[in-house]
Design a protein around this motif. Structure first.
Motif, PDB file in Angstrom:
ATOM      1  N   UNK A 145       0.867  -1.265  -0.096  1.00  0.00           N
ATOM      2  CA  UNK A 145      -0.092  -0.032  -0.223  1.00  0.00           C
ATOM      3  C   UNK A 145       0.709   1.422   0.195  1.00  0.00           C
ATOM      4  N   UNK A 146       2.057   1.267   0.875  1.00  0.00           N
ATOM      5  CA  UNK A 146       2.761   2.403   0.779  1.00  0.00           C
ATOM      6  C   UNK A 146       3.177   2.823  -0.841  1.00  0.00           C
ATOM      7  N   UNK A 147       3.935   1.669  -1.332  1.00  0.00           N
ATOM      8  CA  UNK A 147       4.319   1.890  -2.781  1.00  0.00           C
ATOM      9  C   UNK A 147       3.207   2.298  -3.788  1.00  0.00           C
ATOM     10  N   UNK A 148       2.364   1.573  -3.657  1.00  0.00           N
ATOM     11  CA  UNK A 148       1.142   1.795  -4.768  1.00  0.00           C
ATOM     12  C   UNK A 148       0.398   3.015  -4.400  1.00  0.00           C
ATOM     13  N   UNK A 149       0.516   3.537  -3.212  1.00  0.00           N
ATOM     14  CA  UNK A 149      -0.361   4.841  -3.120  1.00  0.00           C
ATOM     15  C   UNK A 149       0.548   5.959  -4.115  1.00  0.00           C
ATOM     16  N   UNK A 150       1.811   5.759  -4.417  1.00  0.00           N
ATOM     17  CA  UNK A 150       2.509   6.543  -5.406  1.00  0.00           C
ATOM     18  C   UNK A 150       1.697   6.643  -6.768  1.00  0.00           C
ATOM     19  N   UNK A 151       0.980   5.615  -7.135  1.00  0.00           N
ATOM     20  CA  UNK A 151       0.301   5.503  -8.347  1.00  0.00           C
ATOM     21  C   UNK A 151      -0.888   6.333  -8.273  1.00  0.00           C
ATOM     22  N   UNK A 152      -1.580   6.537  -7.165  1.00  0.00           N
ATOM     23  CA  UNK A 152      -2.445   7.928  -6.939  1.00  0.00           C
ATOM     24  C   UNK A 152      -1.896   9.319  -7.529  1.00  0.00           C
TER      25      UNK A 152
END
Length: 394
Positions: A145-152
């Motif tokens: 979730x920490x890494x994928x929040x960068x997709x937002x």
């Protein structure tokens, strides 16, 4: 009045774009760089691991059974777990052998002679880049979730960049102007951004999908029936099962064989369905009876499952072999450069407006505030956790 509203709107989008590009630049650059190099992680391992190398020959390669037999003999005290076909002609066959505790070892076999070329532990460049990029070596429920929040944030940056760049469609062939460092860097940043629009959108969408999966929206993986555990076949016995699997799915290009204690022998690879992971196409054979007990066909997946199976090939560009990986690597490099040039633009703009003697790096660091420390802390934590993470369980 309308022009004032438009300017205010663009100003707000500019604040959003600048905030993302500056505050999170260190962390974003790290994630983009590890993801870019992860595209060629196997190739990097090939360069630093001599047993992975093979010399292509004109004669036919050895059989799956011969490869499996060689790997099993090289590790008589371990269980053959998985067997991978060479990624490219200059790669060796890779076998995973497990002793039941900890991560498996890797045994490399020459594809033509079926002779073992060497053995290697679990730690590798591929494991480091994959786990650092995917979840920062943290538990997946926390790290992903920490890494994928960068997709937002990538999606927001994409939208804000388009809004703030007036008549952006005219800029595809506008060369960067010289004479001024800030102006040239800004022009270069915009030019790279325009040509990378499709790539930024693709990475943002697939990153958002990974976030959805982690939060509970993952597609169900088809189950295969249980079979009685027995000795895993190698040599001629495995070759017979390979022939059975190919009769069950003549289009199946077997890329991987899993020797499972509860589900028999599973043959995976690419078949009639396009743009899916190898696991979407499979033939499962009971080694005791030589009967096909299950078959997975990527064409029969529902929409949810198909999206899930498309994510990895699209995110890393592996669906077209070496050529698509080169394209993904180049655009990943450009995206990483955008994260760096965005920070440079901010620092040079402030330095020029303030007419200060303070260096650009110091200005950029000050502008990051607490987020700079957070980015550095996450990177350091990743490096600290690396020895235990890539040397432990898979």
């Amino acid at each position: 009045m309308d022009q004032v509203r438009v300017k205010k709107g663009r100003s707000l989008w500019w604040v959003v774009h600048s905030w993302i590009g500056l505050k999170l630049s260190i962390f974003l650059t790290f994630i983009l760089a590890t993801g870019t190099f992860a595209v060629f992680a196997h190739e990097i391992d090939w360069l630093v691991t001599p047993p992975m190398r093979a010399s292509p020959r004109s004669e036919p390669i050895a059989s799956w059974g011969a490869w499996a037999q060689a790997a099993a003999r090289a590790a008589p005290d371990a269980r053959l777990q998985t067997l991978y076909a060479p990624i490219d002609p200059w790669f060796a066959v890779e076998a995973w052998v497990s002793r039941g505790k900890g991560a498996p070892d890797r045994v490399y076999v020459d594809p033509w002679t079926a002779k073992v070329t060497g053995r290697h532990g679990w730690a590798s460049v591929h494991r480091f880049l994959r786990q650092a990029h995917r979840h920062l070596m943290l538990p997946t429920k926390i790290g992903i979730p920490i890494v994928c929040s960068l997709a937002l944030l990538l999606a927001a940056s994409l939208a804000s960049g388009i809004v703030t760049y007036k008549k952006w469609w005219r800029g595809f062939f506008r060369m960067p102007r010289g004479g001024d460092g800030r102006r040239m860097t800004g022009d270069l940043h915009r030019l790279i951004g325009l040509w990378s629009l499709w790539f930024v959108a693709l990475i943002a969408v697939t990153g958002l999908w990974y976030l959805v999966e982690t939060l509970g929206g993952n597609a169900k993986i088809p189950k295969v029936p249980d079979v009685e555990a027995g000795p895993m076949p190698t040599g001629v016995a495995l070759d017979r099962l390979v022939a059975i699997a190919r009769r069950a799915d003549p289009a199946l290009d077997i890329r991987e064989i899993r020797f499972t204690p509860d589900n028999g022998v599973i043959f995976l690879g690419q078949s009639s369905a396009w743009l899916v992971r190898d696991r979407a196409n499979a033939v499962v054979v009971d080694p005791a009876t030589s009967q096909v007990v299950a078959r997975l066909d990527g064409r029969t997946l529902n929409i949810h499952q198909r999206i899930s199976e498309m994510a990895d090939p699209l995110h890393f560009g592996t669906f077209g072999g070496l050529w698509t990986k080169i394209i993904w690597f180049l655009f990943g490099t450009l995206l990483t450069a955008m994260a760096i040039t965005g920070t440079m633009i901010y620092a040079m703009r402030l330095a020029r407006s303030a007419r200060s003697d303070v260096g650009s790096l110091k200005i950029a660091w000050r502008g990051m505030g607490a987020w700079g420390y957070i980015g550095i802390a996450l990177i350091l934590l990743t490096l600290i956790l690396t020895p235990g993470a890539i040397g432990g369980a898979s």
